[in-house]
Design an enzyme around this catalytic site. Structure first.
Site, short mmCIF file in Angstrom:
data_model
loop_
_atom_site.label_atom_id
_atom_site.label_comp_id
_atom_site.label_asym_id
_atom_site.label_seq_id
_atom_site.Cartn_x
_atom_site.Cartn_y
_atom_site.Cartn_z
N TRP A 183 59.28 -18.51 118.99
CA TRP A 183 59.18 -19.04 116.90
C TRP A 183 59.13 -20.94 117.84
CZ3 TRP A 183 63.37 -22.40 114.21
CH2 TRP A 183 61.70 -22.94 113.29
N ASP A 264 69.66 -15.80 116.40
CA ASP A 264 69.35 -16.48 115.73
C ASP A 264 68.57 -15.38 114.20
OD1 ASP A 264 67.48 -17.35 113.32
OD2 ASP A 264 65.77 -18.73 114.93
N LYS A 300 64.07 -16.52 103.62
CA LYS A 300 63.33 -15.47 103.79
C LYS A 300 64.21 -14.02 102.68
CE LYS A 300 62.71 -16.94 107.22
NZ LYS A 300 62.30 -18.55 107.80
N1 PLA Z 1 64.14 -19.06 113.00
C1 PLA Z 1 62.90 -18.55 113.23
C2 PLA Z 1 62.46 -17.36 114.77
C3 PLA Z 1 62.18 -18.04 111.95
O1 PLA Z 1 61.07 -16.98 111.93
C4 PLA Z 1 61.98 -19.05 111.32
C5 PLA Z 1 61.37 -20.08 109.88
C6 PLA Z 1 63.61 -19.97 111.66
C7 PLA Z 1 64.69 -20.10 111.99
C8 PLA Z 1 63.89 -21.49 110.30
O2 PLA Z 1 63.97 -21.41 109.18
P1 PLA Z 1 64.34 -22.03 108.08
O3 PLA Z 1 65.10 -22.56 108.76
O4 PLA Z 1 63.44 -21.91 107.21
O5 PLA Z 1 65.77 -20.80 107.17
N2 PLA Z 1 59.77 -19.17 111.10
C9 PLA Z 1 59.38 -19.44 109.74
C10 PLA Z 1 58.75 -21.34 109.18
C11 PLA Z 1 58.76 -18.71 108.27
C12 PLA Z 1 58.61 -22.52 110.05
O6 PLA Z 1 57.77 -22.23 110.99
O7 PLA Z 1 59.77 -23.08 109.94
C13 PLA Z 1 56.82 -19.43 110.02
O8 PLA Z 1 56.22 -19.37 109.05
O9 PLA Z 1 57.71 -19.04 111.32
#
Ligand code: PLA
Length: 454
Positions: A183, A264, A300
């Site tokens: 991510w 995570d 989510k």
């Molecule tokens: N960890 C991972 C692996 C994630 O994909 C995301 C969110 C988070 C943590 C953090 O989410 P939160 O802070 O909203 O609880 N990833 C998303 C959104 C869904 C983003 O980038 O913020 C994504 O589209 O990858």
């Protein structure tokens, strides 16, 4: 209605409270006007030549994931499709507020004894206990032995950041290994928390599956004691998870080298549809009695994206250590945002404490996970029906919210330009943003880029 419209209509009204509001609004409007004037004529921060002291700033690029939504929102096309951010949509393409969340909110509103005082630094204590139980299991020995400390944080991101900063301050190793790829926010979060970020191999583009050999080699070569970030389930962006047997090998290797696991967990329940099955890797590490960190998000799995509700748990060797860890976590949180918000955590607590609501939640969660799985099948079938060249079986093999398609940045940009389909430039698509109605459009676009020299 503008302020002046409101104030003129209210001044002619006979109600005293309307007249009071009208007077207040006239007062506020006057204050705002004079503030504007003073900022024009006597800005104390204007530069020597009268220009802005920030004039030297360069325009920063949009975020690679959230910027996709910004671009999507600007597109007037009626067929546009946002498969960028991982946000669940219904078959009608609409955001979903879970029924249990509506019920929990109603309960909270009906309860007139509820107040809006600050929460403690660690957040809502009942929420913390229930969150630890949800991720570690109701029968977790670590919880029974009182050696887990849990603090409410601002969703998954905030939990990772607080955990990262705690480790940077108090853990003897400052290096964290993250998966390659991962991510996009992970490296930024941990670097700013004060850790040194390195990567370990994870994904094999040739098989579109796990590079288990590379993973084991890289973790085997890591400096003993280093921190290792592990995606608990539904790896982002690849949708590729280790098998339970592979997790067991990872666990043994990490424990033998004293590597610190930092999980995570942003998608509990979204991978398999089962909360317990998706928490299995974490529970395997906790069962061996060793220490670890877990960042949880309810964005989510409860659809509470904007409520920013999550938790950081640190599993320790003894309850004495857990108490000290908590005291230090408070010192990290207090100067960062003082204490977390109350509403989202209260919703989660209502749902987790009530057996009926909890059961209803698991059904709604399973329905979301099943719809995503059905989108995988439909997209795969649609490509097969079109005779799209290439092996697309990874669409049904990968799990969780995302498919890592293997499309390159040029192909992605062609699909955006010609088909108004928005996704991250690494070719990741959010399956949760698709519906039966939009699958053919996506399949047409993929077919076009797979058959053309783009
Ligand atoms: N960890 C991972 C692996 C994630 O994909 C995301 C969110 C988070 C943590 C953090 O989410 P939160 O802070 O909203 O609880 N990833 C998303 C959104 C869904 C983003 O980038 O913020 C994504 O589209 O990858």
């Amino acid at each position: 209605m503008t302020n002046s419209e409101f104030s003129s209509s209210s001044s002619s009204s006979s109600s005293p409270s309307d007249r009071r509001i009208g007077a207040l609004l006239r007062h506020l409007t006057a204050a705002t006007d004079s503030d504007n004037l003073s900022s024009v004529y006597a800005s104390p921060t204007s530069g020597v030549s009268g220009g802005s002291v920030f004039a030297h700033l360069v325009q920063a690029p949009e975020d690679p994931i959230l910027g996709v939504t910004v671009a999507y929102n600007k597109d007037p096309s009626p067929v546009k499709l946002n498969l960028g951010v991982g946000a669940y949509r219904t078959e009608e393409g609409k955001p979903l507020v879970l029924n249990v969340v509506r019920k929990a909110e109603q309960q909270l509103i009906n309860d007139r004894t509820r107040i809006k005082e600050y929460l403690p630094i660690v957040g809502l204590v009942e929420f913390n206990k229930l969150s630890a139980k949800l991720i570690l299991g109701a029968d977790s020995p670590a919880i029974r032995e009182n050696r887990v400390t849990t603090v409410e944080c601002l969703s998954g991101t905030g939990s990772l950041r607080v955990g990262g900063e705690f480790l940077a301050k108090h853990y003897h190793q400052k290096t964290i290994y993250i998966t390659q790829p991962t991510w996009g926010n992970h490296p930024k979060i941990f670097t700013l928390a004060g850790l040194t970020v390195k990567t370990y191999r994870y994904y094999d583009p040739s098989t579109r599956g796990l590079n288990f050999q590379g993973l084991i080699e890289d973790l085997g070569a890591a400096t003993p004691g280093s921190i290792v970030l592990l995606h608990a389930c539904a790896h982002n962006p690849t949708g590729v998870d280790p098998t339970i047997q592979q997790w067991e090998q990872i666990r043994q290797l990490m424990r033998s080298k004293g590597l610190m696991p930092f999980f995570d967990s942003a998608y509990q329940g979204f991978a398999s549809g089962s909360l317990d099955a998706d928490a299995k890797p974490i529970r395997m590490f906790v069962a061996d009695g060793g220490e670890c960190l877990v960042a949880q998000s309810y964005a989510k799995n409860m659809g509470l994206y904007g409520e920013r509700v999550g938790a950081l748990s640190i599993v320790c060797k003894s309850s004495d250590v857990a108490g000290k860890v908590e005291s230090q976590l408070k010192l990290v949180i207090r100067p960062m945002y003082s204490s977390p918000p109350i509403h989202g955590a209260s919703i989660v607590a209502v749902i987790l404490r009530d057996r009926n609501l909890f059961n209803e939640w698991t059904l709604e969660l399973k329905a979301m996970a099943d719809r995503i799985i059905s989108m995988r099948k439909q997209l795969f079938e649609a490509l097969r029906a079109r005779g799209t060249p290439g092996d697309w079986s990874h669409i049904i093999k990968q799990i969780g919210m995302f498919t890592f398609t293997g499309l390159n940045p040029a192909q992605v940009s062609y699909m955006t330009k010609e088909y108004h389909i928005y996704m991250t430039s690494d070719g990741r698509i959010s399956m949760a943003g698709l519906s039966s109605k939009t699958v053919p459009h996506l399949a047409d676009a993929i077919h076009a880029v797979a058959t053309k020299a783009v």
